[in-house]
Design a protein around this motif. Structure first.
Motif, PDB file in Angstrom:
ATOM      1  N   ASN A 264      19.469  38.493  21.199  1.00  0.00           N
ATOM      2  CA  ASN A 264      18.762  37.774  20.155  1.00  0.00           C
ATOM      3  C   ASN A 264      18.572  36.326  20.583  1.00  0.00           C
ATOM      4  OD1 ASN A 264      18.675  39.994  18.467  1.00  0.00           O
ATOM      5  ND2 ASN A 264      20.510  39.409  17.318  1.00  0.00           N
ATOM      6  N   LEU A 265      17.415  35.760  20.239  1.00  0.00           N
ATOM      7  CA  LEU A 265      17.127  34.368  20.563  1.00  0.00           C
ATOM      8  C   LEU A 265      16.513  33.693  19.344  1.00  0.00           C
ATOM      9  CD1 LEU A 265      16.949  32.018  22.553  1.00  0.00           C
ATOM     10  CD2 LEU A 265      14.733  32.919  23.308  1.00  0.00           C
ATOM     11  N   GLY A 266      17.312  32.864  18.702  1.00  0.00           N
ATOM     12  CA  GLY A 266      16.839  32.129  17.532  1.00  0.00           C
ATOM     13  C   GLY A 266      17.710  30.920  17.292  1.00  0.00           C
ATOM     14  N   GLY A 267      17.414  30.213  16.225  1.00  0.00           N
ATOM     15  CA  GLY A 267      18.166  29.002  15.922  1.00  0.00           C
ATOM     16  C   GLY A 267      19.513  29.252  15.293  1.00  0.00           C
ATOM     17  N   GLY A 268      19.761  30.487  14.819  1.00  0.00           N
ATOM     18  CA  GLY A 268      21.047  30.821  14.232  1.00  0.00           C
ATOM     19  C   GLY A 268      21.228  30.218  12.846  1.00  0.00           C
ATOM     20  N   PRO A 269      22.387  30.443  12.232  1.00  0.00           N
ATOM     21  CA  PRO A 269      22.617  29.985  10.857  1.00  0.00           C
ATOM     22  C   PRO A 269      22.422  28.486  10.655  1.00  0.00           C
ATOM     23  CG  PRO A 269      24.277  31.586  11.489  1.00  0.00           C
ATOM     24  CD  PRO A 269      23.498  31.291  12.732  1.00  0.00           C
ATOM     25  N   ARG A 270      22.700  27.663  11.672  1.00  0.00           N
ATOM     26  CA  ARG A 270      22.540  26.211  11.506  1.00  0.00           C
ATOM     27  C   ARG A 270      21.078  25.798  11.368  1.00  0.00           C
ATOM     28  NH1 ARG A 270      25.331  22.732  15.881  1.00  0.00           N
ATOM     29  NH2 ARG A 270      24.205  24.179  17.239  1.00  0.00           N
ATOM     30  N   ASN A 271      20.174  26.659  11.802  1.00  0.00           N
ATOM     31  CA  ASN A 271      18.744  26.363  11.707  1.00  0.00           C
ATOM     32  C   ASN A 271      18.016  27.386  10.849  1.00  0.00           C
ATOM     33  OD1 ASN A 271      18.339  23.979  13.571  1.00  0.00           O
ATOM     34  ND2 ASN A 271      19.424  25.388  14.941  1.00  0.00           N
ATOM     35  N   ALA A 272      18.731  27.935   9.870  1.00  0.00           N
ATOM     36  CA  ALA A 272      18.143  28.894   8.938  1.00  0.00           C
ATOM     37  C   ALA A 272      17.455  28.128   7.812  1.00  0.00           C
ATOM     38  CB  ALA A 272      19.216  29.826   8.386  1.00  0.00           C
ATOM     39  N   VAL A 273      16.162  28.346   7.661  1.00  0.00           N
ATOM     40  CA  VAL A 273      15.378  27.597   6.684  1.00  0.00           C
ATOM     41  C   VAL A 273      14.506  28.560   5.889  1.00  0.00           C
ATOM     42  CG1 VAL A 273      15.322  25.484   8.063  1.00  0.00           C
ATOM     43  CG2 VAL A 273      13.536  27.201   8.381  1.00  0.00           C
ATOM     44  N   SER A 274      14.269  28.207   4.646  1.00  0.00           N
ATOM     45  CA  SER A 274      13.266  28.926   3.875  1.00  0.00           C
ATOM     46  C   SER A 274      11.921  28.233   4.058  1.00  0.00           C
ATOM     47  CB  SER A 274      13.634  28.950   2.396  1.00  0.00           C
ATOM     48  OG  SER A 274      13.528  27.654   1.833  1.00  0.00           O
ATOM     49  N   LEU A 275      10.855  28.954   3.771  1.00  0.00           N
ATOM     50  CA  LEU A 275       9.539  28.321   3.835  1.00  0.00           C
ATOM     51  C   LEU A 275       9.472  27.127   2.891  1.00  0.00           C
ATOM     52  CD1 LEU A 275       8.992  31.092   5.211  1.00  0.00           C
ATOM     53  CD2 LEU A 275       6.724  31.047   4.144  1.00  0.00           C
ATOM     54  N   LEU A 276      10.094  27.252   1.712  1.00  0.00           N
ATOM     55  CA  LEU A 276      10.077  26.149   0.754  1.00  0.00           C
ATOM     56  C   LEU A 276      10.791  24.927   1.298  1.00  0.00           C
ATOM     57  CD1 LEU A 276      10.774  28.051  -2.614  1.00  0.00           C
ATOM     58  CD2 LEU A 276       8.571  27.206  -1.739  1.00  0.00           C
ATOM     59  N   SER A 277      11.918  25.128   2.000  1.00  0.00           N
ATOM     60  CA  SER A 277      12.648  23.976   2.541  1.00  0.00           C
ATOM     61  C   SER A 277      11.850  23.291   3.645  1.00  0.00           C
ATOM     62  CB  SER A 277      14.032  24.400   3.046  1.00  0.00           C
ATOM     63  OG  SER A 277      13.936  25.318   4.124  1.00  0.00           O
ATOM     64  N   VAL A 278      11.122  24.063   4.450  1.00  0.00           N
ATOM     65  CA  VAL A 278      10.276  23.464   5.482  1.00  0.00           C
ATOM     66  C   VAL A 278       9.135  22.682   4.831  1.00  0.00           C
ATOM     67  CG1 VAL A 278       8.650  23.975   7.360  1.00  0.00           C
ATOM     68  CG2 VAL A 278      10.872  25.119   7.273  1.00  0.00           C
ATOM     69  N   LEU A 279       8.540  23.214   3.789  1.00  0.00           N
ATOM     70  CA  LEU A 279       7.463  22.505   3.105  1.00  0.00           C
ATOM     71  C   LEU A 279       7.964  21.184   2.520  1.00  0.00           C
ATOM     72  CD1 LEU A 279       5.705  25.501   1.320  1.00  0.00           C
ATOM     73  CD2 LEU A 279       4.723  24.070   3.127  1.00  0.00           C
ATOM     74  N   ARG A 280       9.170  21.178   1.974  1.00  0.00           N
ATOM     75  CA  ARG A 280       9.731  19.926   1.447  1.00  0.00           C
ATOM     76  C   ARG A 280       9.919  18.896   2.553  1.00  0.00           C
ATOM     77  NH1 ARG A 280      13.260  23.201  -1.658  1.00  0.00           N
ATOM     78  NH2 ARG A 280      14.948  22.682  -0.207  1.00  0.00           N
ATOM     79  N   GLU A 281      10.406  19.359   3.717  1.00  0.00           N
ATOM     80  CA  GLU A 281      10.607  18.436   4.829  1.00  0.00           C
ATOM     81  C   GLU A 281       9.268  17.911   5.349  1.00  0.00           C
ATOM     82  OE1 GLU A 281      12.834  16.169   7.612  1.00  0.00           O
ATOM     83  OE2 GLU A 281      13.295  17.115   5.689  1.00  0.00           O
ATOM     84  N   ILE A 282       8.245  18.755   5.377  1.00  0.00           N
ATOM     85  CA  ILE A 282       6.922  18.294   5.804  1.00  0.00           C
ATOM     86  C   ILE A 282       6.386  17.258   4.815  1.00  0.00           C
ATOM     87  CG2 ILE A 282       4.520  18.994   6.159  1.00  0.00           C
ATOM     88  CD1 ILE A 282       5.571  21.641   7.279  1.00  0.00           C
ATOM     89  N   GLU A 283       6.620  17.464   3.530  1.00  0.00           N
ATOM     90  CA  GLU A 283       6.213  16.463   2.539  1.00  0.00           C
ATOM     91  C   GLU A 283       6.881  15.124   2.815  1.00  0.00           C
ATOM     92  OE1 GLU A 283       5.044  19.011  -1.452  1.00  0.00           O
ATOM     93  OE2 GLU A 283       7.128  18.364  -1.200  1.00  0.00           O
ATOM     94  N   ARG A 284       8.131  15.153   3.230  1.00  0.00           N
ATOM     95  CA  ARG A 284       8.817  13.904   3.585  1.00  0.00           C
ATOM     96  C   ARG A 284       8.174  13.266   4.810  1.00  0.00           C
ATOM     97  NH1 ARG A 284      12.171  11.639   6.793  1.00  0.00           N
ATOM     98  NH2 ARG A 284      12.267  13.458   8.149  1.00  0.00           N
ATOM     99  N   ILE A 285       7.805  14.083   5.807  1.00  0.00           N
ATOM    100  CA  ILE A 285       7.211  13.561   7.037  1.00  0.00           C
ATOM    101  C   ILE A 285       5.849  12.934   6.781  1.00  0.00           C
ATOM    102  CG2 ILE A 285       6.201  14.286   9.254  1.00  0.00           C
ATOM    103  CD1 ILE A 285       8.494  16.340   9.464  1.00  0.00           C
ATOM    104  N   VAL A 286       5.006  13.602   5.975  1.00  0.00           N
ATOM    105  CA  VAL A 286       3.652  13.077   5.732  1.00  0.00           C
ATOM    106  C   VAL A 286       3.597  12.155   4.518  1.00  0.00           C
ATOM    107  CG1 VAL A 286       2.619  15.111   6.805  1.00  0.00           C
ATOM    108  CG2 VAL A 286       2.938  15.078   4.322  1.00  0.00           C
TER     109      VAL A 286
END
Length: 358
Positions: A264-286
């Motif tokens: 398996n190749l992924g970010g693992g539990p430390r990089n587990a994100v929901s789509l909603l959490s990524v959208l919130r972080e993008i809102e912070r970035i932009v």
């Protein structure tokens, strides 16, 4: 190693980053790509501009057996990334999906076998080989779905999870995954499989059907609305492409010890994100709210998938080093700096030419 490293799909997102890593150390790389995906021609131009004659380009398709024999003839290793990558496309045209992903992989394996040499092969598989995981009891938090089993939350899905191919894409990639492992067993081919979660980072031209992290960022930076299918609480473990490149390179360097195994190749539990959490972080970035619409769940979607990468870490020492917020900021910076215009895909692959040097 002598001879170029062959990277199928080498003009793509992961392929171009991997090629750049090898070329930067003085290696020669043969990029085999049909250039059908939007934006990949820009990646090839970038590789050639930065590395000159050590980049060898062969515009070809996995269904062209003669081209694959030509490409593998002198190869010192093969990293097989080329594929039909979208579940939606596989549902619309399952025969084409099979021909590219399943038959194309066998074509490549046979071309390697015909060299009569022990040429290492690494195959880019997918977490979709584990199916939708609908049998896992799930819980629901404010912004994400989670397995009820605390052990799974802490560690993720390991390679002993039963395979369960769903959708034509899952079937075609799963068939290819198993053929690569069997060629290691049946023919002694030094080969290994990397079952990837969501990889993201620079040089990714994400679309609604594939590459969702980059797609969300591109839409946000362009001020365009974002479509989310399902409730947005689905969870993935995202991995920056620099960490993915490091994984491929360490498996290749240790292929004799790792042949015949899937990781398996992924970010693992430390990089587990929901789509909603990524959208919130993008809102912070932009620094603004994003216009988001919701559609129905798409066939074959997993409510939750997080990879347990302990097997790869134990075998090689590899681990994900770039946190998802840091990685998302890196991708946003790259997109802003390059203002990449994604060209329309070509209607069909061109005839296969002779090998072309930069």
């Amino acid at each position: 190693m002598t001879g170029p490293v062959l990277i199928t799909g080498g003009s793509g997102f992961i392929g171009s980053n991997l090629a750049d890593s090898l070329l930067s150390e003085g290696r020669e790389v043969l990029v085999l790509d049909n250039l059908s995906r939007p934006g990949v021609g820009q990646n090839l131009d970038w590789l050639q501009a930065n590395h000159g004659p050590r980049v060898h380009a062969l515009r070809a398709d996995l269904r062209d057996e003669a081209a694959l024999r030509e490409a593998t003839r002198d190869a010192s290793a093969v990293i097989h990334l080329a594929a039909q990558t979208a579940v939606t496309t596989s549902l619309a045209d399952p025969l084409d999906d099979f021909e590219v992903n399943a038959r194309g992989t066998i074509n490549l394996l046979e071309a390697v076998r015909a060299t009569g040499r022990r040429v290492p092969v690494l195959f880019a598989s997918t977490n979709k080989v584990y199916g939708c995981l609908e049998a896992l009891p799930m819980a629901e938090a404010a912004d994400r779905h989670l397995p009820a089993d605390e052990r799974l939350r802490a560690n993720g899905i390991a390679e002993d999870q039963p395979l369960d191919f769903r959708t034509p894409y899952g079937c075609s990639k799963g068939v290819a995954d198993q053929y690569v492992l069997d060629y290691a067993r049946s023919y002694g081919l030094p080969a290994a499989v990397l079952r990837m979660s969501c990889i993201y980072g620079p040089r990714q031209f994400g679309t609604e059907d594939q590459g969702w992290v980059a797609h969300f960022l591109i839409r946000a930076l362009q001020g365009e609305p974002i479509s989310v299918y399902g409730d947005g609480k689905q969870v993935r473990d995202v991995l920056h492409v620099a960490d993915a490149v490091a994984a491929y390179r360490t498996v290749l360097a240790n292929i004799d010890a790792l042949s015949g195994r899937a990781f398996n190749l992924g970010g693992g539990p430390r990089n587990a994100v929901s789509l909603l959490s990524v959208l919130r972080e993008i809102e912070r970035i932009v620094d603004r709210r994003l216009p988001v619409t919701h559609g129905d769940w798409r066939q074959g979607d997993q409510h939750w998938f997080v990879a347990d990468t302990a097997r790869l870490t134990q075998a090689t020492g590899w681990q994900a080093r770039i946190g998802w917020r840091e990685g998302l900021a890196d991708l946003a910076s790259w997109l802003r700096a390059h203002r990449v215009r994604i060209s329309e895909p070509m209607s069909e692959p061109a005839p296969v030419p002779k090998r072309v040097r930069a």
